[in-house]
Design an enzyme around this catalytic site. Structure first.
Site, PDB file in Angstrom:
ATOM      1  N   HIS A   1      47.330  31.842  71.662  1.00 15.40           N
ATOM      2  CA  HIS A   1      46.032  32.446  71.323  1.00 15.40           C
ATOM      3  C   HIS A   1      44.944  31.658  72.021  1.00 15.40           C
ATOM      4  CE1 HIS A   1      43.377  34.337  67.938  1.00 15.40           C
ATOM      5  NE2 HIS A   1      42.711  34.221  69.077  1.00 15.40           N
TER       6      HIS A   1
ATOM      7  N   HIS B   1      41.431  32.446  74.604  1.00 12.61           N
ATOM      8  CA  HIS B   1      40.574  33.382  75.361  1.00 12.61           C
ATOM      9  C   HIS B   1      40.147  32.793  76.698  1.00 12.61           C
ATOM     10  CE1 HIS B   1      40.264  36.011  71.885  1.00 12.61           C
ATOM     11  NE2 HIS B   1      40.208  34.910  71.171  1.00 12.61           N
TER      12      HIS B   1
ATOM     13  N   HIS C   1      37.506  25.066  61.760  1.00 16.86           N
ATOM     14  CA  HIS C   1      37.898  26.394  61.281  1.00 16.86           C
ATOM     15  C   HIS C   1      38.581  26.324  59.921  1.00 16.86           C
ATOM     16  CE1 HIS C   1      36.949  27.760  65.330  1.00 16.86           C
ATOM     17  NE2 HIS C   1      37.043  28.995  64.890  1.00 16.86           N
TER      18      HIS C   1
ATOM     19  N   ASP D   1      42.678  29.061  70.183  1.00 22.18           N
ATOM     20  CA  ASP D   1      41.656  30.120  70.092  1.00 22.18           C
ATOM     21  C   ASP D   1      40.425  29.705  70.899  1.00 22.18           C
ATOM     22  OD1 ASP D   1      40.507  32.548  69.445  1.00 22.18           O
ATOM     23  OD2 ASP D   1      39.964  32.005  67.402  1.00 22.18           O
TER      24      ASP D   1
ATOM     25  N   LEU E   1      31.449  31.148  63.534  1.00 19.89           N
ATOM     26  CA  LEU E   1      32.274  30.433  64.502  1.00 19.89           C
ATOM     27  C   LEU E   1      32.813  31.439  65.511  1.00 19.89           C
ATOM     28  CD1 LEU E   1      34.284  27.933  62.263  1.00 19.89           C
ATOM     29  CD2 LEU E   1      32.704  27.311  64.104  1.00 19.89           C
TER      30      LEU E   1
HETATM   31 ZN   LIG Z   1      40.711  34.701  69.112  1.00 12.99          ZN
END
Ligand SMILES: [Zn+2]
Length: 408
Positions: free
Chosen positions: A60, A62, A260, A283, A316
């Protein structure tokens, strides 16, 4: 053939000392040092007492290093691959954001082109050196079948209802699809995805009840995307997605950046999920590896300050985490051993993707995706399918050097 000696080899959750790791594209042997002579290793690498582990897998992510999956260029994915290798990641799933479907199609097409190249190993010439970059295993579609009330940093205007027809051209390259199962059309979608076991349906950005989540898990959901974040909360009378996932035995992601999720919960997660059903993910968005400032994520402006990436309203928006740091954070919070924590970024993601026989561990016959690292999880050397081993030029790692001995 190469051999790494003087390392502590992390294999099948154990730490082997006085063993050599012999490899070309694949692991050929993990043998006691005296047996090394029977292998004609043309290059010896002295790990100087450091740990030798399987390469990390980020399922995961980006973006990083200034680039993002949604840039929709092979150049962006290559640059991400180089940046990730410096952090011990040898394979990853570029992860999409919700966007107009045409844009997502374009991105997935680019991922397919990269993943299909050269057996997935990316090599780039930079002057004299050949720098290894991380492999692309396929795409993680985070959306657009998400609940707008739990959108997190996803753009609400691009969220749509589940529709299998949108996916049919890309079933070969999708590895994970994050969806909100309470949306109408999910049952039909899960039924159709059942014919494609290489695709993992994951619950995320969801406000599903405990019962609806259980129903979705029975229907084929096998994974939870960034557990706790952007989903219905754990309440003792309404346990929501979090409660159902923890009670279910499916695999869950954790963004271990200490922002997170409170690090005080990591140990509880380890107790409920065990060492087998927890996966650390980054992430990360494009600012990972860069300094504080303003960046873009999914068409929205994100401000990065003191390690937190947020939209203007404070939400976030991805992280600037890297997996080496995630492992270090997790160990600090839980006291978990290095070999155990490494499994959360190697064996577990590989197994989830059905690739546990090829990557995610150091065993004879597996692909030679290898990292050399110290106790603090600082990455010193990276090999992707046996290639590489040039000391990575990451300033933070310059203090630690693994010397290399070349045999005539
Ligand atoms: Zn994500």
């Amino acid at each position: 053939m190469k051999a790494i000696v003087n390392g502590k080899v992390i294999s099948q959750g154990r730490i082997l000392t006085d063993h050599a790791l012999v490899f070309d594209q694949q692991i050929r042997a993990i043998c006691p040092l005296p047996e090394l002579n029977s292998w004609s290793a043309s290059e010896l690498i002295d790990a100087q007492g450091l740990f030798v582990a399987p390469g990390f897998i980020d399922i995961h992510i980006h973006g990083c290093g200034g680039y993002d999956t949604m840039d929709a260029t092979t150049g962006a994915l290559r640059a991400m691959g180089q940046c990730l290798a410096e952090h011990g990641v040898t394979a990853f799933l570029p992860t999409t954001m919700s966007a107009p479907w045409e844009k997502i199609r374009q991105v997935v097409g680019v991922v397919r082109r990269i993943a299909g190249e050269n057996g997935l190993t990316l090599l780039q010439k930079t002057g004299e050196d050949t720098q290894v970059a991380t492999r692309v295993l396929g795409v993680h579609l985070e959306g657009p079948f998400l609940n707008s009330e739990f959108k997190g940093a996803q753009a609400a205007e691009h969220l749509t209802l589940p529709d299998f027809a949108l996916l049919t051209d890309y079933l070969d390259i999708i590895r994970i699809i994050t969806l909100a199962p309470e949306l109408p059309g999910t049952d039909a979608l899960l039924d159709q995805l059942a014919a494609y076991p290489q695709i993992v349906p994951a619950i995320g950005h969801s406000g599903a009840s405990f019962e609806a989540t259980q129903w979705a898990i029975e229907g084929g959901v096998r994974h939870a995307t960034h557990l706790f974040n952007a989903m219905s909360r754990l309440h003792h009378r309404q346990p929501g997605v979090v409660g159902a996932v923890l009670a279910s035995g499916i695999c869950a992601e954790l963004i271990a950046d200490n922002l997170h999720v409170h690090p005080g919960l990591y140990d509880l997660l380890l107790k409920t999920q065990g060492l087998e059903r927890l996966i650390l993910v980054s992430d990360a968005m494009r600012a990972a590896g860069l300094s504080d400032g303003e960046y873009e994520l999914g068409g929205q402006t994100v401000r990065v300050q003191s390690g937190a990436a947020r939209l203007a309203d404070g939400t976030l928006a991805g992280s600037v985490l890297t997996l080496d740091k995630a492992v270090a954070n997790f160990r600090q919070a839980t006291g978990c051993g290095l070999a155990e924590a490494i499994g959360l970024v190697t064996r577990n993601p590989a197994k989830l993707l059905g690739l546990g026989h090829r990557i995610g561990d150091l065993r004879v016959g597996m692909e030679a995706d290898i990292v050399v690292l110290d106790e603090g999880c600082n990455i010193v050397e990276v090999f992707v399918r046996g290639l590489g081993g040039t000391l990575l030029r990451c300033p933070a790692h310059k203090k630690v050097t693994a010397g290399r001995l070349h045999l005539a």
